[in-house]
Design a protein around this motif. Structure first.
Motif, PDB file in Angstrom:
ATOM      1  N   GLU A  35      -3.454   6.626   0.527  1.00 24.78           N
ATOM      2  CA  GLU A  35      -4.734   8.007   0.273  1.00 24.78           C
ATOM      3  C   GLU A  35      -5.402   8.934   0.455  1.00 24.78           C
ATOM      4  OE1 GLU A  35      -8.250   5.245   1.248  1.00 24.78           O
ATOM      5  OE2 GLU A  35      -8.943   6.488   2.312  1.00 24.78           O
ATOM      6  N   GLY A  37      -4.492   0.992  -5.167  1.00 24.17           N
ATOM      7  CA  GLY A  37      -4.207   1.583  -7.053  1.00 24.17           C
ATOM      8  C   GLY A  37      -4.917   0.120  -7.019  1.00 24.17           C
ATOM      9  N   ASN A  38      -5.712  -0.404  -6.881  1.00 23.79           N
ATOM     10  CA  ASN A  38      -6.501  -0.693  -7.619  1.00 23.79           C
ATOM     11  C   ASN A  38      -8.313  -0.571  -7.433  1.00 23.79           C
ATOM     12  OD1 ASN A  38      -7.033  -1.906  -5.564  1.00 23.79           O
ATOM     13  ND2 ASN A  38      -6.420  -4.334  -5.624  1.00 23.79           N
ATOM     14  N   ASN A  42      -7.405   7.420  -5.202  1.00 27.75           N
ATOM     15  CA  ASN A  42      -6.572   6.144  -4.482  1.00 27.75           C
ATOM     16  C   ASN A  42      -6.944   5.107  -3.093  1.00 27.75           C
ATOM     17  OD1 ASN A  42      -4.261   4.287  -4.430  1.00 27.75           O
ATOM     18  ND2 ASN A  42      -2.878   4.674  -3.543  1.00 27.75           N
ATOM     19  N   LYS A  65       0.852  -1.046   0.042  1.00 24.21           N
ATOM     20  CA  LYS A  65       0.288  -0.283  -0.148  1.00 24.21           C
ATOM     21  C   LYS A  65       1.006   1.529  -0.270  1.00 24.21           C
ATOM     22  CE  LYS A  65      -4.067  -1.729   2.231  1.00 24.21           C
ATOM     23  NZ  LYS A  65      -5.051  -1.904   3.239  1.00 24.21           N
ATOM     24  N   SER A  66       0.450   1.963  -0.744  1.00 18.81           N
ATOM     25  CA  SER A  66       1.344   3.410  -0.611  1.00 18.81           C
ATOM     26  C   SER A  66       0.131   4.679   0.496  1.00 18.81           C
ATOM     27  CB  SER A  66       1.403   3.722  -2.145  1.00 18.81           C
ATOM     28  OG  SER A  66       0.041   3.950  -3.027  1.00 18.81           O
TER      29      SER A  66
END
Length: 432
Positions: free
Chosen positions: A385, A416-417, A411, A382-383
């Motif tokens: 939100e 990202g999905n 996001n 995870k990056s």
């Protein structure tokens, strides 16, 4: 699904400061004694009873995992404050008049799962908590008045619910927003932190200097937090936690000479004036330390242990050709133990203006942007939100305020999905 950051890192709703609190200056103020219940019951001057009903219906208009998903969430808060200082000039206070007793109970109801239905990691509404009835404050406060020190002792959250003070890891300007990622403790969700509606036995003390600002210290004993949370029948959905939290914070008005910002706003071409809705300028810098142990089998995955971090915010006045009064703000947090903190960085900012519509001088428009990162250790893959919010607070009367809102979640979930989410809602505040 569990509804507290102690339990789930996949869908963490916000347990934040009450959206009902109004932004205020650095001095504790006696409560506004304008509610109809106060007059109807004929309560004495030293007692203040308040009932606040807040509803936040919301719908995910476009995007997310389930476009069109919606919910209704509401909170009813009953608060009682007792003080011989109510209604008195602070210059004439005796020592007894400085002291105040606060008790508040809040009942939360509705569907708390909109963010998980849409795929967002954070709740889109400030109110969303585990459903149930909560003891959200029981404390004794020593108001500063015209003096140099103040204190609070009892069961409390990081951010005080009833006193009007911003507390720790929160700025008054944030109370103008709808989303949990703005109207809160800067989206800081560290294991064990007592964030509303969760309370813990604690002590807050603050020293104030007209030239240097205010320096505050807070200590919270976390062991009985779960027992207190379930004392009125609510299911808090959290494991037992043992440990303590400390916070140190410096706050100062960087523009003390701008005394006009604490006075009502004179309307152009008239003799009338309206109360100022926006907070005073403010600089805030602080740090926190938590040391916790979770009594659960998956404690290692939840970031227990030591968590340290620093945070800060600035609120600055703007002179714009539109509106009567404006503020620009920025805030951020950085974890010093990112391997234990599920959201190690937060950066946010925004703009507010009062009286954009000339015929509506007490209305406020607010724009906010924020970005929260995920821990690479606790949430691999995870990056971040991010959220953009635009809202408009309509002042109908002291009893009723209405706040329509639009949000764009960027996001969602951090992987990202999930498609970006456009959501809309409205907040209804009824102050009795």
């Amino acid at each position: 699904m569990p509804l507290h950051p102690f339990v789930s890192l996949e869908a963490v709703p916000k347990l934040f400061a009450s959206a009902l609190a109004l932004a205020s200056s650095a001095v504790f103020a006696p409560p506004a004694r304008t509610g109809p219940i106060q007059s109807l019951l004929g309560l004495p001057e030293w007692a203040d009873l308040s009932v606040t009903v807040t509803a936040q219906p919301m719908v995910g208009v476009v995007g997310g995992d389930q476009p069109g998903a919606s919910n209704w969430y509401q909170a009813v808060s009953l608060g009682l404050s007792l003080s011989s200082g109510f209604g008195k000039d602070q210059d004439n206070w005796s020592e007894l008049d400085h002291w105040q007793l606060n008790v508040e109970v809040t009942s939360d109801a509705g569907n708390p799962n909109l963010n998980t239905d849409l795929g967002s990691a954070f709740t889109l509404q400030t109110l969303v908590n585990p459903v149930g009835t909560w003891l959200t404050e029981a404390s004794v406060v020593r108001n500063r008045g015209r003096g140099w020190w103040e204190a609070e002792l009892g069961l409390m959250s990081l951010e005080p619910v009833m006193t009007g003070e911003p507390g720790f890891v929160a700025a008054p300007v944030m109370s103008s927003y709808f989303s949990s990622v703005f109207n809160n403790t800067m989206n800081l969700l560290v294991v064990g932190m007592p964030i509303d509606p969760f309370v813990a036995p604690g002590l807050k003390v603050k020293a104030h200097s007209e030239s240097l600002g205010s320096l505050g210290y807070g200590y919270f004993y976390l062991n009985p937090q779960t027992t207190i949370a379930s004392s009125l029948g609510a299911n808090p959905g959290i494991p037992e936690v043992q440990g303590a939290m400390q916070a140190l914070q410096w706050t100062r008005n960087p523009l003390p000479s701008r005394t006009d910002l604490s006075r009502p706003i004179s309307l152009r071409d008239t003799q009338a004036s309206v109360p100022r809705q926006l907070p005073l300028p403010e600089l805030q810098l602080g740090g926190y330390l938590t040391s916790t142990r979770l009594l659960s089998d998956d404690a290692d995955a939840l970031g227990e242990g030591r968590n340290r971090g620093i945070y800060g915010s600035i609120t600055w006045p703007l002179d714009l050709p539109v509106g009567l009064d404006s503020r620009l703000w920025a805030a951020g947090t950085v974890s010093l133990d990112p391997e234990n903190n599920p959201y190690p960085t937060y950066v946010g900012g925004g703009w507010l203006t009062q009286g954009v519509v000339p015929s509506r001088p007490r209305d406020v428009v607010a724009l906010g942007l924020q970005r929260t990162s995920f821990s690479s250790t606790l949430s691999p893959g995870k990056s971040y939100e991010a959220t953009i919010e635009l809202n408009y607070s309509i002042y109908v009367s002291d009893m009723l305020q209405i706040q329509p809102v639009m949000q764009w979640i960027i996001n969602p979930g951090g992987l990202g999905n999930t498609p970006g989410i456009w959501a809309g809602g409205i907040q209804l505040n009824l102050n009795l």
